[in-house]
Write an enzyme that holds these catalytic residues in place. Structure first.
Site, PDB file in Angstrom:
ATOM      1  N   ASP A 157      -6.553 -22.468 -30.578  1.00 14.23           N
ATOM      2  CA  ASP A 157      -5.312 -22.396 -29.487  1.00 14.23           C
ATOM      3  C   ASP A 157      -4.418 -21.504 -30.301  1.00 14.23           C
ATOM      4  OD1 ASP A 157      -3.632 -22.545 -27.715  1.00 14.23           O
ATOM      5  OD2 ASP A 157      -4.033 -24.799 -27.352  1.00 14.23           O
TER       6      ASP A 157
HETATM    7  C1  BGC Z   1      -1.791 -23.631 -24.991  1.00 13.03           C
HETATM    8  C2  BGC Z   1      -3.067 -23.085 -24.259  1.00 13.03           C
HETATM    9  C3  BGC Z   1      -3.123 -22.039 -23.590  1.00 13.03           C
HETATM   10  C4  BGC Z   1      -2.837 -21.026 -25.004  1.00 13.03           C
HETATM   11  C5  BGC Z   1      -2.821 -19.430 -24.506  1.00 13.03           C
HETATM   12  C6  BGC Z   1      -1.487 -22.495 -25.960  1.00 13.03           C
HETATM   13  O1  BGC Z   1      -0.256 -22.757 -26.505  1.00 13.03           O
HETATM   14  O2  BGC Z   1      -1.993 -24.774 -25.723  1.00 13.03           O
HETATM   15  O3  BGC Z   1      -3.685 -24.305 -23.444  1.00 13.03           O
HETATM   16  O4  BGC Z   1      -4.568 -21.644 -23.243  1.00 13.03           O
HETATM   17  O5  BGC Z   1      -1.458 -21.307 -25.214  1.00 13.03           O
HETATM   18  O6  BGC Z   1      -1.690 -19.256 -23.732  1.00 13.03           O
END
Ligand code: BGC
Length: 764
Positions: free
Chosen positions: A324
């Site tokens: 993430d």
């Molecule tokens: C979130 C994810 C997301 C990723 C990309 C993160 O901060 O937890 O769910 O897919 O960002 O934007």
């Protein structure tokens, strides 16, 4: 051993001990049985990919494992790009040619038009294919969370929580298929969706992103979404790669705050938090995103027992594991398990990460090269990850077709057909929670006075991940779509808005409200997600509570429409509302759907996918234990929610027959067939979701009072009787026992469907 190595050694030992080695035996079959992953590469294709890998330098390989934010290759500063957005040729060259970056993600702050996406994707793929020696296309990833929300023309669907409330997996599959189509139309083949975390902690800011609290419901809906995204062949021009997220145990922070510690026993992890991912793997999900938080004291990004032993060896997942946002860096600067960023990179890659969502600089790439050169990360680990990434690109058909819109006509983006699917999903999601004295439906000739927050815009209808991350800028609203107010004005002969003071939310002309036949007040939580959505409790906005009280004092029937990201406490105003509709974040067609439900053009059929708490601290799920049950004889009243999981009224009335079973003794691997007749005893056609719960009378691990084991939704015409049929086997009744294996113990079980029950005995 130096300090870093000692720490690493200790961690690995602790991790292995904490998670244990787990056997695959005696897992229950599930309803998505059968490996439908047709995304396999052939031997020849594999050999071609191996040939590419063999020719790659270490830097090229690490480049494939690097995922950068679009900001890094755009004109302007990170998080402060030039408007309108433009790619920066020099930065693009650095990323793709110099560093061989394999993946880009995100938007620069807000959604783009189809045309602009085409320009971005074309430029990126052109340079990757024509100016790099290995000609490996770039894998672009995006958060298309409830429709193609970062595409200006994209259709916005109800959020996942609302989709779950439909209890209709086919609507979820259609929504995902349309999302795939529109996302692919913009040239993007990878969607960071669905969220397979369970919504069992309603304080959590991402509650609305889940399919609710029940594992069977979430598993069924998650599988439907992956089917819709990927189909049977993700290289199809209308399909893309799903990304199951966030693996795993992310959604249960102890404090409710996003990315704060989660403590879950491995039994709970296996019984509740793993099955959604297991089902997704069976469905062929091509990628996974890792839980950004810590689980039982260990950040999941550093947990080899989870990322390799469990995900790969036990669950058999062969796709790409992406981190993430900034999560390798966070091992160092937030979680404090890695003394340096370099240690963090080694930890995560050695634990089993394939791709780092870095995403804003090149330190990951530089450090990983160093680590391999120094022997701290084995080349075999790198090769394994790069191969998975190449295979994913192959499975998506990117080598043959890196720019899909060049060879395929996408003429249905944002079409009426797609809007209609969003409308249908909203209609089936919206859940009628209270309807005293037939307050609803409202005659089209009635004088309807509307007020409250969110009735005149699209912000509250759509929620977060709508054209921007937090979804709070009305600038991006599609004004061709109807707000609740506009839809009500079309629906009713006389609908008007009662102005309220923007600050205090008090009525500007209270006397006017008395002229209404019906008052409709929209109550909302301002959209948010992730850390910006952290709250301290579920208490609801005092000003909105007072507004309802003021409206109730008119003596006119008041209907409250809840536009909530999570269940905010309404116990104070529930008794003074005559009708209550839970609308969730129903999407861009939510205005129309709400108006049609208010007028009765649509008969509500949604059911709550979570337990609606009555008090801020009484956060229980429907599948709680007997010690938490309402039982005045023991002086306990722990379980006393505002509304139960699965609750939802209709304008029809339904009568359930007694439950019929094929046997009263279920033996071994046999199945028990369950039938129930449901009669629509009203004069209104409706749709009814029948929920089958089963209670295990006694078990070696305290049993839940009941568990959802099957459900189905069907249309039932006025006066019609329909038979619902279900079939369960012992594995559907299993729980995870002390040995961490799925077990069904002999004994009595009770099926409950609505107010009917039927018991049977299970014999091994
Ligand atoms: C979130 C994810 C997301 C990723 C990309 C993160 O901060 O937890 O769910 O897919 O960002 O934007």
């Amino acid at each position: 051993m130096n300090k870093v190595l000692t720490l690493k050694f200790l961690m690995i030992t602790v991790i292995a001990f904490a998670f244990g080695a787990c056997s695959n035996e005696s897992k229950p079959g599930n309803k998505t049985e059968g490996h439908t992953n047709k995304h396999q590469t052939t031997k020849t294709e594999h050999a071609d990919l191996q040939a590419i890998l063999d020719k790659m330098s270490l830097k090229d390989k690490v480049g494939q494992m690097t995922q950068l934010n679009l900001d890094v290759i755009s004109v302007g500063e990170i998080y402060n790009l030039k408007e309108p957005h433009e790619l920066d040729a020099e930065k693009l060259n650095k990323a793709i040619v110099e560093y061989g970056v394999g993946s880009i993600l995100n938007v620069g702050g807000h959604a783009y038009s189809l045309e602009h996406w085409h320009e971005i994707i074309t430029k990126i793929q052109d340079i990757a294919i024509n100016q790099t020696s290995h000609k490996v296309p770039v894998l672009y990833g995006i958060d298309a969370i409830h429709g193609a929300n970062y595409l200006l023309e994209g259709t916005l669907f109800p959020q996942q929580l609302a989709q779950a409330a439909t209890f209709n997996p086919s609507l979820v599959e259609i929504a995902a298929a349309i999302t795939a189509y529109e996302t692919k139309a913009s040239g993007i083949p990878w969607n960071f969706s669905p969220v397979l975390d369970l919504g069992r902690q309603p304080v959590w800011s991402r509650f609305f992103e889940t399919y609710g609290e029940d594992v069977y419901l979430a598993k069924t809906m998650g599988t439907a979404a992956i089917k819709g995204y990927q189909g049977t062949d993700a290289s199809n021009p209308e399909k893309l790669a799903a990304c199951m997220k966030h693996f795993f145990g992310y959604s249960m922070p102890w404090t409710g705050r996003d990315r704060t510690p989660v403590y879950l026993h491995e039994r709970q992890l296996r019984e509740y938090f793993m099955p959604t991912f297991e089902a997704a793997v069976k469905q062929g999900a091509l990628s996974v995103m890792i839980n950004s938080g810590e689980l039982n004291g260990i950040p999941v990004h550093a947990d080899k027992a989870i990322l390799t032993d469990l995900l790969r060896t036990e669950m058999g997942f062969d796709g790409v594991a992406v981190t993430d946002w900034e999560d390798i860096m966070k091992l160092n600067n937030i979680h404090k398990v890695a003394p340096t960023l370099k240690d963090a990179v080694a930890m995560a890659i050695n634990a089993g990460i394939d791709m780092s969502m870095v995403p804003n600089d090149y330190r990951f790439s530089d450090l990983l090269v160093e680590l391999v050169e120094e022997g701290q990360v084995p080349m075999s680990r790198i090769d394994e990850s790069v191969m998975r990434i190449l295979v994913m690109k192959k499975r998506l058909g990117l080598f043959e077709n890196p720019v899909p819109f060049k060879t395929y006509v996408y003429d249905k983006v944002g079409s009426a057909e797609h809007d209609e699917a969003s409308y249908q999903a909203a209609c089936e999601a919206i859940t009628l929670l209270k309807n005293e004295n037939s307050t609803l439906p409202i005659s089209k000739k009635a004088k309807v006075y509307l007020t409250g927050v969110g009735s005149a815009d699209h912000i509250y209808l759509n929620g977060a991940w709508s054209r921007t991350w937090q979804g709070t800028d009305p600038k991006w609203d599609d004004t061709e779509k109807l707000s609740i107010l506009e839809a009500a004005e079309e629906e009713f002969e006389f609908a008007t808005y009662l102005n309220i003071d923007e600050e205090t939310l008090t009525l500007q002309s209270p006397a006017k409200a008395k002229q209404a036949d019906r008052i409709v007040v929209t109550l909302g939580e301002f959209p948010s997600t992730e850390k910006p959505g952290d709250i301290s409790d579920l208490d609801f906005d005092e000003r909105q509570i007072n507004l309802v009280k003021e409206l109730a004092r008119t003596g006119k029937p008041v209907t409250a429409v809840l536009l909530f990201n999570r269940p905010r406490i309404i116990s104070e105003i529930e008794p003074i509302c005559d009708a209550i509709i839970m609308a969730y974040n129903p999407g861009d067609e939510g205005g129309r759907a709400i108006a049609d439900i208010l007028s009765g053009d649509v008969n509500p059929s949604g059911k709550l996918p979570f337990t609606y708490p009555r008090n801020s601290n009484a956060l229980l799920t429907y599948d709680h234990k007997y010690t938490e049950k309402l039982d005045p004889s023991f002086g306990m009243n722990a379980f006393n929610p505002q509304y139960e999981f699965g609750y939802g009224l209709s304008y029809s009335t339904y009568a359930y027959s007694d439950i019929r079973v094929s046997t009263e003794e279920l033996a071994g691997k046999a199945t028990i067939d369950i039938e129930v007749d449901v009669t629509n005893t009203s004069e209104i056609d409706g749709k009814e979701a029948v929920l089958v719960f089963v209670s295990d009378s006694f078990a070696s691990i305290t049993p839940s009072v009941k568990r959802l084991r099957a459900f189905e939704k069907k249309a039932i015409k006025a006066g019609q009787t329909i038979t619902y049929q279900f079939s369960l086997s012992a594995s559907d009744l299993a729980f995870v026992a002390t040995d961490l294996k799925w077990t069904t113990e002999e004994g009595w079980f009770t099926i409950s469907v609505a107010d009917k029950t039927k018991s049977f005995f299970y014999k091994k």
